[in-house]
Motif scaffolding. Structure first.
Motif, PDB file in Angstrom:
ATOM      1  N   THR A  53       0.799  -1.287   0.090  1.00 36.56           N
ATOM      2  CA  THR A  53      -0.126  -0.087   0.049  1.00 36.56           C
ATOM      3  C   THR A  53       0.889   1.171  -0.213  1.00 36.56           C
ATOM      4  N   ASP A  54       1.835   1.271   0.681  1.00 39.46           N
ATOM      5  CA  ASP A  54       2.650   2.566   0.980  1.00 39.46           C
ATOM      6  C   ASP A  54       3.460   2.712  -0.566  1.00 39.46           C
ATOM      7  N   ASN A  55       3.668   1.645  -1.176  1.00 42.12           N
ATOM      8  CA  ASN A  55       4.381   1.647  -2.586  1.00 42.12           C
ATOM      9  C   ASN A  55       3.600   2.337  -3.624  1.00 42.12           C
ATOM     10  N   LEU A  56       2.164   1.885  -3.434  1.00 45.41           N
ATOM     11  CA  LEU A  56       1.085   2.402  -4.311  1.00 45.41           C
ATOM     12  C   LEU A  56       0.947   3.842  -4.070  1.00 45.41           C
ATOM     13  N   ILE A  57       0.784   4.308  -2.879  1.00 45.75           N
ATOM     14  CA  ILE A  57       0.672   5.658  -2.346  1.00 45.75           C
ATOM     15  C   ILE A  57       1.629   6.678  -3.039  1.00 45.75           C
ATOM     16  N   LEU A  58       3.019   6.083  -2.709  1.00 46.15           N
ATOM     17  CA  LEU A  58       3.930   6.862  -3.334  1.00 46.15           C
ATOM     18  C   LEU A  58       3.814   7.178  -4.691  1.00 46.15           C
ATOM     19  N   GLY A  59       3.096   6.433  -5.637  1.00 45.28           N
ATOM     20  CA  GLY A  59       3.147   6.506  -6.928  1.00 45.28           C
ATOM     21  C   GLY A  59       2.387   7.705  -7.313  1.00 45.28           C
ATOM     22  N   GLY A  60       1.483   8.295  -6.334  1.00 45.46           N
ATOM     23  CA  GLY A  60       1.086   9.889  -6.528  1.00 45.46           C
ATOM     24  C   GLY A  60       1.761  10.903  -5.626  1.00 45.46           C
ATOM     25  N   TYR A  61       3.055  10.707  -5.479  1.00 45.91           N
ATOM     26  CA  TYR A  61       3.937  11.761  -4.841  1.00 45.91           C
ATOM     27  C   TYR A  61       3.902  13.305  -5.308  1.00 45.91           C
ATOM     28  N   ALA A  62       3.816  13.280  -6.679  1.00 43.08           N
ATOM     29  CA  ALA A  62       3.927  14.293  -7.450  1.00 43.08           C
ATOM     30  C   ALA A  62       2.325  14.932  -7.730  1.00 43.08           C
ATOM     31  N   LEU A 102       2.932  -4.480  -8.826  1.00 38.23           N
ATOM     32  CA  LEU A 102       3.022  -3.146  -8.064  1.00 38.23           C
ATOM     33  C   LEU A 102       3.676  -2.105  -8.598  1.00 38.23           C
ATOM     34  N   SER A 103       4.518  -2.422  -9.617  1.00 40.96           N
ATOM     35  CA  SER A 103       5.112  -1.115 -10.228  1.00 40.96           C
ATOM     36  C   SER A 103       4.305  -0.706 -11.153  1.00 40.96           C
ATOM     37  N   LEU A 104       3.201  -1.394 -11.851  1.00 45.80           N
ATOM     38  CA  LEU A 104       2.373  -0.756 -12.885  1.00 45.80           C
ATOM     39  C   LEU A 104       1.334  -0.259 -12.211  1.00 45.80           C
ATOM     40  N   GLY A 105       0.951  -0.822 -11.117  1.00 43.59           N
ATOM     41  CA  GLY A 105      -0.183  -0.129 -10.174  1.00 43.59           C
ATOM     42  C   GLY A 105       0.461   1.183  -9.643  1.00 43.59           C
ATOM     43  N   ALA A 106       1.770   1.274  -9.147  1.00 42.71           N
ATOM     44  CA  ALA A 106       2.249   2.678  -8.445  1.00 42.71           C
ATOM     45  C   ALA A 106       2.280   3.698  -9.483  1.00 42.71           C
ATOM     46  N   LEU A 107       2.675   3.396 -10.657  1.00 44.40           N
ATOM     47  CA  LEU A 107       2.545   4.447 -11.693  1.00 44.40           C
ATOM     48  C   LEU A 107       1.046   4.901 -12.269  1.00 44.40           C
ATOM     49  N   LEU A 108       0.316   3.790 -12.141  1.00 45.45           N
ATOM     50  CA  LEU A 108      -1.324   4.140 -12.196  1.00 45.45           C
ATOM     51  C   LEU A 108      -1.886   5.150 -11.380  1.00 45.45           C
ATOM     52  N   ILE A 109      -1.319   5.441 -10.092  1.00 44.76           N
ATOM     53  CA  ILE A 109      -1.879   6.115  -9.261  1.00 44.76           C
ATOM     54  C   ILE A 109      -1.555   7.471  -9.681  1.00 44.76           C
ATOM     55  N   ALA A 110      -0.680   7.839 -10.554  1.00 48.49           N
ATOM     56  CA  ALA A 110      -0.810   9.195 -10.977  1.00 48.49           C
ATOM     57  C   ALA A 110      -1.812   9.460 -12.278  1.00 48.49           C
ATOM     58  N   SER A 111      -2.309   8.508 -12.709  1.00 51.22           N
ATOM     59  CA  SER A 111      -3.358   8.576 -13.829  1.00 51.22           C
ATOM     60  C   SER A 111      -2.921   9.066 -15.006  1.00 51.22           C
ATOM     61  N   PRO A 112      -1.787   8.658 -15.460  1.00 50.74           N
ATOM     62  CA  PRO A 112      -0.744   8.928 -16.598  1.00 50.74           C
ATOM     63  C   PRO A 112      -1.547   9.083 -17.929  1.00 50.74           C
ATOM     64  N   LYS A 113      -1.285   9.771 -18.900  1.00 50.97           N
ATOM     65  CA  LYS A 113      -1.822  10.046 -19.919  1.00 50.97           C
ATOM     66  C   LYS A 113      -1.138   8.720 -21.025  1.00 50.97           C
ATOM     67  N   LEU A 114       0.345   8.786 -20.682  1.00 53.88           N
ATOM     68  CA  LEU A 114       1.098   7.745 -21.506  1.00 53.88           C
ATOM     69  C   LEU A 114       1.856   6.806 -20.465  1.00 53.88           C
ATOM     70  N   VAL A 115       1.516   5.560 -20.441  1.00 59.07           N
ATOM     71  CA  VAL A 115       2.302   4.415 -19.866  1.00 59.07           C
ATOM     72  C   VAL A 115       3.628   3.879 -20.639  1.00 59.07           C
TER      73      VAL A 115
END
Length: 194
Positions: A53-62, A102-115
């Motif tokens: 969970t903490d790793n996922l939340i860190l995906g939204g740090y920005a 987890l890696s993919l999930g964390a980057l999806l927290i930021a809701s990117p336009k391009l993955v």
């Protein structure tokens, strides 16, 4: 090298990186996240001592608006049920497939336009490769993000791709339809060795 430069992991020696009308050539990785780029490195990088969970939340740090994180966590858990089951586990205890999720999930927290994904099938069992590609389809289909996939497992990638590019020694050797490349024995043998 190409995707590392796009993601901001390395600085390009020439050319420009333009995304959504913005020159991101010299932008920091965090600035690229804010601009809508999400990068999933090879091997499913994570903070191994932190919980899933903490790793996922860190995906939204920005993110400017942190209040969106709970809804995005729910979306990631729907996409990857094993992450919900292992939400309190340390990331270092996950299997290779779970680390990729987890890696993919964390980057999806930021809701990117391009993955941008680098070798998402690397080191995974055949079952986990199928699961990962189902998730990649969902990222594009359900979440509406475009996906730039760098993959040596060409058969899987070409099954879901619309367009394909084959690079060799820094040169584009093929640019065109993914189905055309997948269905052409001549092109497949010439470019991909199958």
């Amino acid at each position: 090298t190409l995707i590392s430069a796009i993601a901001g992991v390395i600085q390009p020696t020439g050319g420009k990186i333009v995304f959504d009308g913005k020159d991101l050539t010299r932008a920091a990785p965090s600035e690229k996240v804010v601009a809508g780029l999400g990068y999933g490195p090879q091997g499913g990088e994570s903070f191994r001592s932190l919980s899933v969970t903490d790793n996922l939340i860190l995906g939204g740090y920005a993110l400017d608006d942190q209040s969106v994180i709970p809804d995005r966590l729910k979306r990631v858990h729907e996409l990857f049920p094993p992450l919900w089951e292992r939400r309190n586990s340390r990331a270092g205890s996950l299997s290779g497939g779970e680390r990729q999720m987890l890696s993919l999930g964390a980057l999806l927290i930021a809701s990117p336009k391009l993955v941008i994904l680098d070798e998402p099938s690397g080191g995974l069992s055949p079952l986990m490769v199928d699961r990962m590609y189902d998730a990649i389809r969902d990222v594009s289909g359900k979440l509406g993000a475009s996906v730039l996939l760098v993959e040596q497992e060409a058969h899987h990638a070409l099954e879901i791709a619309h367009r394909a590019y084959v690079l060799a020694n820094g040169q584009v050797r093929y640019a065109g339809g993914a189905k055309e490349l997948a269905n052409s024995p001549e092109l497949g043998n010439l470019l991909l060795g199958f």
